[in-house]
Design an enzyme around this catalytic site. Structure first.
Site, PDB file in Angstrom:
ATOM      1  N   GLY A  43       5.140   2.572  18.725  1.00 35.98           N
ATOM      2  CA  GLY A  43       4.712   1.622  19.739  1.00 35.98           C
ATOM      3  C   GLY A  43       4.148   2.343  20.944  1.00 35.98           C
ATOM      4  O   GLY A  43       4.360   3.550  21.124  1.00 35.98           O
ATOM      5  N   ASP A  46       6.498   3.216  26.757  1.00 31.64           N
ATOM      6  CA  ASP A  46       7.237   2.272  27.603  1.00 31.64           C
ATOM      7  C   ASP A  46       7.325   0.860  27.027  1.00 31.64           C
ATOM      8  O   ASP A  46       7.628  -0.077  27.759  1.00 31.64           O
ATOM      9  CB  ASP A  46       6.638   2.196  29.019  1.00 31.64           C
ATOM     10  CG  ASP A  46       6.921   3.449  29.815  1.00 31.64           C
ATOM     11  OD1 ASP A  46       7.935   4.113  29.527  1.00 31.64           O
ATOM     12  OD2 ASP A  46       6.127   3.776  30.708  1.00 31.64           O
ATOM     13  N   GLY A  48       9.562   0.184  24.841  1.00 29.08           N
ATOM     14  CA  GLY A  48      10.980  -0.049  24.621  1.00 29.08           C
ATOM     15  C   GLY A  48      11.566   0.492  23.338  1.00 29.08           C
ATOM     16  O   GLY A  48      12.620   0.016  22.893  1.00 29.08           O
ATOM     17  N   LYS A  49      10.963   1.516  22.741  1.00 29.53           N
ATOM     18  CA  LYS A  49      11.479   2.026  21.469  1.00 29.53           C
ATOM     19  C   LYS A  49      12.870   2.642  21.625  1.00 29.53           C
ATOM     20  O   LYS A  49      13.772   2.370  20.843  1.00 29.53           O
ATOM     21  CB  LYS A  49      10.509   3.057  20.891  1.00 29.53           C
ATOM     22  CG  LYS A  49       9.141   2.494  20.516  1.00 29.53           C
ATOM     23  CD  LYS A  49       8.248   3.548  19.910  1.00 29.53           C
ATOM     24  CE  LYS A  49       8.089   4.760  20.808  1.00 29.53           C
ATOM     25  NZ  LYS A  49       7.536   4.423  22.132  1.00 29.53           N
ATOM     26  N   LEU A 488     -28.080   0.572 -32.325  1.00 26.45           N
ATOM     27  CA  LEU A 488     -29.003  -0.324 -31.650  1.00 26.45           C
ATOM     28  C   LEU A 488     -28.929  -0.177 -30.134  1.00 26.45           C
ATOM     29  O   LEU A 488     -27.925   0.294 -29.586  1.00 26.45           O
ATOM     30  CB  LEU A 488     -28.697  -1.770 -32.039  1.00 26.45           C
ATOM     31  CG  LEU A 488     -28.927  -2.175 -33.503  1.00 26.45           C
ATOM     32  CD1 LEU A 488     -28.397  -3.589 -33.738  1.00 26.45           C
ATOM     33  CD2 LEU A 488     -30.411  -2.071 -33.862  1.00 26.45           C
ATOM     34  N   SER A 561     -32.714   6.317 -32.796  1.00 26.92           N
ATOM     35  CA  SER A 561     -33.065   7.063 -34.030  1.00 26.92           C
ATOM     36  C   SER A 561     -32.929   6.169 -35.261  1.00 26.92           C
ATOM     37  O   SER A 561     -32.025   6.364 -36.086  1.00 26.92           O
ATOM     38  CB  SER A 561     -32.210   8.319 -34.168  1.00 26.92           C
ATOM     39  OG  SER A 561     -30.848   8.067 -33.977  1.00 26.92           O
TER      40      SER A 561
END
Length: 657
Positions: A43, A46, A48-49, A488, A561
């Site tokens: 975060g 400031d 708030g972790k 083919l 071929s």
């Protein structure tokens, strides 16, 4: 770093608190029985972790004995209010600057599991630490201040979490007490940030209104937000999923160092993914030397016959080959990519721009190699997602910018795509002595080598002026031949030919594709599509294919071929056993339904004359070496059948790739 351990029982809250989760079991036996999940908390500065982590520890009963009282006494002694953030202030410099400057790993638990919280800094100057913390996390909590709202770093952190592959993200709108627990403000932030996350492909798990200081909606739902009926933070954490153990992934064992004891050479390192056991045959990427595990060595632990992801071990080999730090031990059946160029998504943190034309050091696992920018596809401002416009001559990536680019290393390295196998899918760039950037390896059409030590030759002899077919075969590890695909238009010849070429190339074979359309641009540009011109076109191709085979190359051809006689002529001009006719057999209706070039529509409208299958005949082979019904087989299955046939051939006159 701080390491907080759980206490026997929770302590009383300060007078302002109002809720707390029930006490949790704390015996060692309980701890060992719980699963573990690593989460990162990010975060803006400031927002708030640290306060959130401190309060979360208290509300889950995870504080050490006496820790809360100790901090309260310190606050009283200093004459300042008690702060929950002080629980995270393990470094004096953090207290002085009032910001978190390093990641701190701490432990707490709920009734369901144990958690390792990586508290990452939010300040712009310490994004490097945030990247370091998030790189090892399985889930994230991203905090946004309800009063300040979404900031530049809020967006940048969201982008970085996505870049690092963190998909389980809960957004916590913190400090709701500062906005009067306003539901309108919460929903405004949720709407704005959810829209921004959606623009980078991120679907957050949930948005939760919280007030970390007061404990609102952390471990118990708060009466201050009666309008919130969603989960608490703890409930959300318990709903996150623990990643499957890397033991189920392919073996990746980077060699950290080589120790010599008496006559033994012990290769030491940490198993990042997968497992190994005594008797396993290992290939060491990117040198591709091979040997077998003789013993597994551990320090201060009893000997065992196997080891798995997360263990630091040493191994000895039955054959004493030279292996150095940086090699990656893998199993033959699941090798990494081994290239000197790859695409990446990189976040630059260096003070000086990441500049094309300069050399840097790239570190991936224990590998270290010089690298430079090969090309820059896009430079992005991580906070706005706007493409950074620069002059064509200014090929740089600035600080805090994200780039999608291609890197070139001085020598091949072993790596994986990050989304497939993270252990060898992320790297850092060192500028001078500083880690200046980090990134992940992105998907691309990388050729992957398939290890087969039996095809390698250590006895290569050169003859000046005269090189015999046997000498070419000895040098190349295989003989030359022609794998002639006929069928083919729309049957799948070109698709199978190019896929076969890539698989043979990955096996270390010398191979080249001659495609009908490509030849018509040059060697056959003077020829039309009459029967006579078709015969002459195939005759020319046959002679060129013979030269390729004579040079010891596996020549894969993709031509209609249509005439049997023309194909038989090519068979006759090659040595016995060196012509493999592959009939790509798809019904005409299926070929017309596919019609990748729109030719059948034009032929039906008479806009193309002499078109095989419509207005010109096709003669199927009578006895082809291989017949592939491509209306029933996928290109991969068809290629596998051709490879099976080629690898089973033996004898001097056979192919034996």
């Amino acid at each position: 770093m701080s390491a907080l351990t759980a206490s026997p029982e929770p302590k009383p809250l300060p007078p302002t608190a109002h809720s707390q989760a029930p006490a949790l079991p704390n015996s060692p036996a309980d701890s060992e029985s719980l699963e573990q999940l690593k989460i990162v908390i990010v975060g803006h500065v400031d927002h708030g972790k640290s306060t959130f982590v401190g309060r979360l520890f208290h509300d889950t009963g995870s504080l050490p004995e006496g820790k809360l009282e100790q901090l309260q006494k310190v606050a009283d002694r200093r004459g300042v209010p008690f702060e929950w953030a002080n629980l995270m202030d393990a470094l004096q410099s953090e207290r002085d600057q009032n910001i978190t400057i390093d990641t701190a790993q701490i432990w707490f638990r709920t009734r369901k599991r144990q958690y390792v919280i990586i508290d990452a800094p939010g300040h712009k100057e310490f994004l490097k630490n945030m990247v370091t913390g998030a790189a090892s996390a399985e889930a994230a909590l991203l905090l946004i201040d309800a009063h300040e709202g979404i900031q530049e770093n809020s967006r940048r952190h969201g982008y970085l979490l996505n870049l690092l592959g963190v998909r389980q993200i809960a957004v916590l709108v913190n400090k709701m007490d500062l906005v009067g627990y306003s539901r309108e403000r919460f929903e405004q932030i949720e709407t704005e940030y959810r829209q921004w996350l959606a623009s980078i492909g991120v679907q957050p798990t949930v948005f939760i209104p919280i007030a970390a200081r007061e404990g609102d909606n952390l471990a118990a739902r708060s009466p201050r937000t009666p309008w919130w009926t969603g989960p608490t933070v703890v409930q959300t954490l318990d709903e996150f999923q623990v990643a499957a153990p890397p033991t189920n992934q392919p073996l990746r064992f980077p060699i950290q160092d080589v120790y010599r004891f008496d006559d033994r050479r012990i290769l030491a390192g940490r198993i990042e993914a997968g497992s190994l056991k005594i008797g396993d045959k290992l290939v060491f990427s990117p040198t591709n030397k091979a040997s077998t595990v003789k013993t597994i060595e551990r320090w201060n632990a009893p000997a065992q016959t196997s080891a798995a992801a997360g263990e630091s071990v040493g191994i000895t080999l039955t054959e004493q080959i030279f292996v150095a730090r940086g090699s990656v031990a893998v199993h033959e059946t699941s090798p990494p990519f081994e290239l000197s160029s790859f695409k990446a998504r990189l976040f630059w943190l260096g003070k000086q721009p990441f500049t094309r034309g300069r050399s840097y050091k790239l570190k991936l696992a224990t590998q270290e190699v010089e690298c430079n920018i090969q090309s820059i596809d896009k430079v992005i401002d991580a906070s706005t997602l706007e493409t950074v416009a620069r002059p064509a001559h200014d090929l740089t990536v600035g600080r805090h910018e994200v780039a999608e680019l291609s890197l070139h290393t001085r020598k091949p390295i072993a790596f994986d795509v990050h989304s497939d196998l993270a252990a060898l899918g992320r790297f850092v760039i060192v500028d001078g002595f500083d880690v200046a950037g980090g990134g992940i390896i992105a998907h691309d059409n990388y050729p992957r080598r398939s290890h087969d030590s039996h095809t390698k030759s250590d006895n290569i002899y050169w003859s000046r002026g005269k090189v015999t077919p046997a000498q070419r075969q000895q040098r190349n590890g295989h003989g030359g031949c022609v794998v002639w695909l006929t069928g083919l238009s729309g049957s799948g010849k070109s698709t199978i030919a190019t896929e076969l070429e890539r698989e043979l190339f990955n096996l270390g074979r010398h191979v080249y594709v001659l495609d009908g359309d490509n030849i018509r641009h040059g060697l056959g540009s003077d020829l039309g599509f009459s029967p006579k011109d078709r015969t002459e076109n195939i005759r020319r191709i046959g002679e060129v294919a013979k030269l390729f085979a004579d040079a010891g190359i596996i020549c894969v051809t993709a031509f209609i071929s249509p005439y049997r006689a023309d194909r038989d002529l090519v068979r006759k001009i090659l040595p016995a056993g060196r012509f493999v006719e592959v009939y790509i057999n798809a019904p005409l209706a299926i070929c017309e339904q596919r019609d990748p070039k729109g030719l059948y529509v034009k032929a039906r409208a008479n806009q193309i004359k002499e078109f095989t299958g419509i207005s010109a005949p096709y003669e199927p082979p009578h006895r082809p070496e291989i017949e592939l019904p491509t209306d029933q087989l996928s290109p991969a299955e068809s290629v596998a059948r051709i490879l099976d046939f080629l690898q089973l051939q033996t004898g001097e006159s056979e192919i034996s790739i």
